[in-house]
Design an enzyme around this catalytic site. Structure first.
Site, PDB file in Angstrom:
ATOM      1  N   ALA A 219       0.836  -1.213   0.000  1.00 12.55           N
ATOM      2  CA  ALA A 219       0.000   0.000   0.000  1.00 12.55           C
ATOM      3  C   ALA A 219       0.864   1.254   0.000  1.00 12.55           C
ATOM      4  O   ALA A 219       1.226   1.765  -1.062  1.00 12.55           O
ATOM      5  CB  ALA A 219      -0.943  -0.028   1.194  1.00 12.55           C
ATOM      6  N   ARG A 220       1.206   1.761   1.168  1.00 10.29           N
ATOM      7  CA  ARG A 220       2.053   2.927   1.305  1.00 10.29           C
ATOM      8  C   ARG A 220       3.047   2.695   2.432  1.00 10.29           C
ATOM      9  O   ARG A 220       2.691   2.215   3.510  1.00 10.29           O
ATOM     10  CB  ARG A 220       1.219   4.190   1.595  1.00 10.29           C
ATOM     11  CG  ARG A 220       0.515   4.750   0.360  1.00 10.29           C
ATOM     12  CD  ARG A 220       1.519   5.312  -0.619  1.00 10.29           C
ATOM     13  NE  ARG A 220       0.907   5.894  -1.812  1.00 10.29           N
ATOM     14  CZ  ARG A 220       0.726   5.261  -2.952  1.00 10.29           C
ATOM     15  NH1 ARG A 220       1.059   3.968  -3.054  1.00 10.29           N
ATOM     16  NH2 ARG A 220       0.211   5.882  -3.996  1.00 10.29           N
TER      17      ARG A 220
ATOM     18  N   ALA B 216       4.009  -3.612  -7.372  1.00 14.66           N
ATOM     19  CA  ALA B 216       2.739  -4.344  -7.241  1.00 14.66           C
ATOM     20  C   ALA B 216       1.762  -4.042  -8.374  1.00 14.66           C
ATOM     21  O   ALA B 216       1.118  -4.946  -8.897  1.00 14.66           O
ATOM     22  CB  ALA B 216       2.082  -4.050  -5.891  1.00 14.66           C
TER      23      ALA B 216
ATOM     24  N   HIS C   9       8.588  -1.305  -5.494  1.00 18.01           N
ATOM     25  CA  HIS C   9       7.271  -0.726  -5.778  1.00 18.01           C
ATOM     26  C   HIS C   9       6.741  -1.209  -7.134  1.00 18.01           C
ATOM     27  O   HIS C   9       6.482  -0.422  -8.042  1.00 18.01           O
ATOM     28  CB  HIS C   9       7.340   0.791  -5.752  1.00 18.01           C
ATOM     29  CG  HIS C   9       6.006   1.435  -5.491  1.00 18.01           C
ATOM     30  ND1 HIS C   9       5.855   2.670  -4.918  1.00 18.01           N
ATOM     31  CD2 HIS C   9       4.740   1.006  -5.736  1.00 18.01           C
ATOM     32  CE1 HIS C   9       4.585   2.985  -4.816  1.00 18.01           C
ATOM     33  NE2 HIS C   9       3.873   1.972  -5.317  1.00 18.01           N
TER      34      HIS C   9
ATOM     35  N   ASP D  21       6.810  -3.917  -0.529  1.00 17.76           N
ATOM     36  CA  ASP D  21       6.907  -3.399  -1.892  1.00 17.76           C
ATOM     37  C   ASP D  21       7.000  -1.881  -1.876  1.00 17.76           C
ATOM     38  O   ASP D  21       7.336  -1.281  -2.898  1.00 17.76           O
ATOM     39  CB  ASP D  21       5.682  -3.837  -2.711  1.00 17.76           C
ATOM     40  CG  ASP D  21       5.840  -3.499  -4.183  1.00 17.76           C
ATOM     41  OD1 ASP D  21       6.890  -3.866  -4.753  1.00 17.76           O
ATOM     42  OD2 ASP D  21       4.935  -2.882  -4.768  1.00 17.76           O
TER      43      ASP D  21
ATOM     44  N   GLU E 124      11.318   6.539  -1.295  1.00 20.04           N
ATOM     45  CA  GLU E 124      11.703   5.715  -2.441  1.00 20.04           C
ATOM     46  C   GLU E 124      12.529   6.523  -3.428  1.00 20.04           C
ATOM     47  O   GLU E 124      12.219   7.688  -3.675  1.00 20.04           O
ATOM     48  CB  GLU E 124      10.445   5.159  -3.123  1.00 20.04           C
ATOM     49  CG  GLU E 124       9.618   4.275  -2.209  1.00 20.04           C
ATOM     50  CD  GLU E 124       8.343   3.750  -2.873  1.00 20.04           C
ATOM     51  OE1 GLU E 124       8.113   4.054  -4.072  1.00 20.04           O
ATOM     52  OE2 GLU E 124       7.582   3.035  -2.198  1.00 20.04           O
TER      53      GLU E 124
END
Length: 329
Positions: free
Chosen positions: A233-234, A284, A282, A258, A263
């Site tokens: 998600a975050r 997904a 990241h 993920d 980032e």
């Protein structure tokens, strides 16, 4: 002719999205986001722009206040926490996302992380790559309990996949009971019960003031020592230092992330070099199918928003006025 800035890195000049926008009478400007971008550069890029198709650009109050012609922002994904929607609303800028656009991609990827963690696939491959032959036991998912934090489209798409593997499913959510899918195989519980009961916990909630740092040291103390955390998600939903401490001390077993708070992952991140924590880049929602759908749906939303009819605006309640169209002179 309205000008549309495109920063989403997989959208390119001449592709289907570019052609769609041009066929609808718009000029496109491509400035792919491939890493951190200086706010000054972003503010300059928005000068003379009417709408923007963006990835995770940090559209802060300072940046937005300098985008005098901007009327619409479309996030080519679901999360929009990188955009100051309050400031955008005050300035008359509509902000849209694309709800559910990559739900299937995220659900399948989450299932992959669950399997990879349970069977220690990354550790095995890394061990072989450096000359070893790891043979540690893994675990089967069948008979275990999956706890979902959030009940959005990706979480709902994950439920049948988890059940196909024989997992029981718990969920904690703020979605009212009347709006939930009537699924007798999902049990809705409060967060403390989910944390203490689930074998695998998967995060699917939006990042808000309420959920920022939701999974902190006290949350990890509630979890089983064999529990695994998965987050697609975050990153900021998780207190990263608390997670690193929890895995390092055996408070929980492992984590597959993920997303992270900053980032790409910084060199000094507490998540680095912790046995049991695996960080991915990241990915997904990044499938060819999801990207194609997000690009075209985002373009259609930008066209609709510039025409005054956004379909997925998240800040209509904050709009005090509508900016007049910019006149080219």
């Amino acid at each position: 002719m309205p000008r549309i800035l495109i920063t989403t890195d997989y959208l390119r000049p001449g592709d289907d999205v570019d052609q769609y926008l041009r066929e609808h009478g718009h000029t496109t400007v491509h400035l792919p986001m491939t890493g951190r971008r200086d706010p000054e550069e972003l503010a300059a890029a928005l000068d003379g722009i009417d709408a923007a198709l963006v990835a995770n650009e940090p559209l802060t109050a300072e940046v937005l206040s300098r985008a005098s012609g901007l009327r619409a922002i479309v996030r080519t994904g679901v999360g929009y926490d990188s955009i100051d929607i309050d400031t955008a609303g005050k300035l008359g800028i509509t902000v849209s996302n694309l709800p559910g656009i990559n739900a299937n991609a995220v659900a399948e990827y989450t299932m992959g992380l669950l399997l990879a963690t349970a069977r220690r696939l990354v550790q095995s491959a890394v061990g072989v790559a450096v000359g070893g032959w790891p043979r540690e036991d893994g675990h089967e998912l069948r008979g275990s309990t999956l706890g979902l934090i959030g009940y959005g489209a990706a979480a709902r798409a994950l439920i049948p996949l988890a059940q196909a593997f024989g997992m029981g499913v718990l969920c904690t959510t703020n979605v009212p009971a009347a709006q939930r899918t009537d699924d007798p195989l999902v049990r809705f519980v409060d967060l403390p019960e989910l944390l203490s009961t689930a074998d695998y916990i998967s995060v699917h909630t939006a990042l808000t003031k309420r959920t920022r740092g939701l999974l902190d040291a006290s949350a990890f103390r509630r979890m089983k020592p064999t529990a695994v955390l998965v987050n697609t998600a975050r990153g900021a939903v998780v207190d990263e230092q608390a997670l690193a401490d929890a895995v390092r001390t055996g408070q929980i077993a492992a984590a597959a992330l993920d997303v992270v708070n900053e980032e790409p992952l910084t060199a000094d991140s507490p998540l680095r070099n912790v046995d049991g924590i695996t960080v991915f880049s990241h990915l997904a929602g990044q499938t060819a199918e999801a990207r194609a759908a997000a690009g075209l749906e985002g373009a259609a939303e930008a066209v609709a928003a510039l025409a005054g009819h956004p379909r997925f605006a998240v800040n209509t309640h904050l709009l005090p006025h509508t900016r007049p169209a910019r006149v080219d002179g």
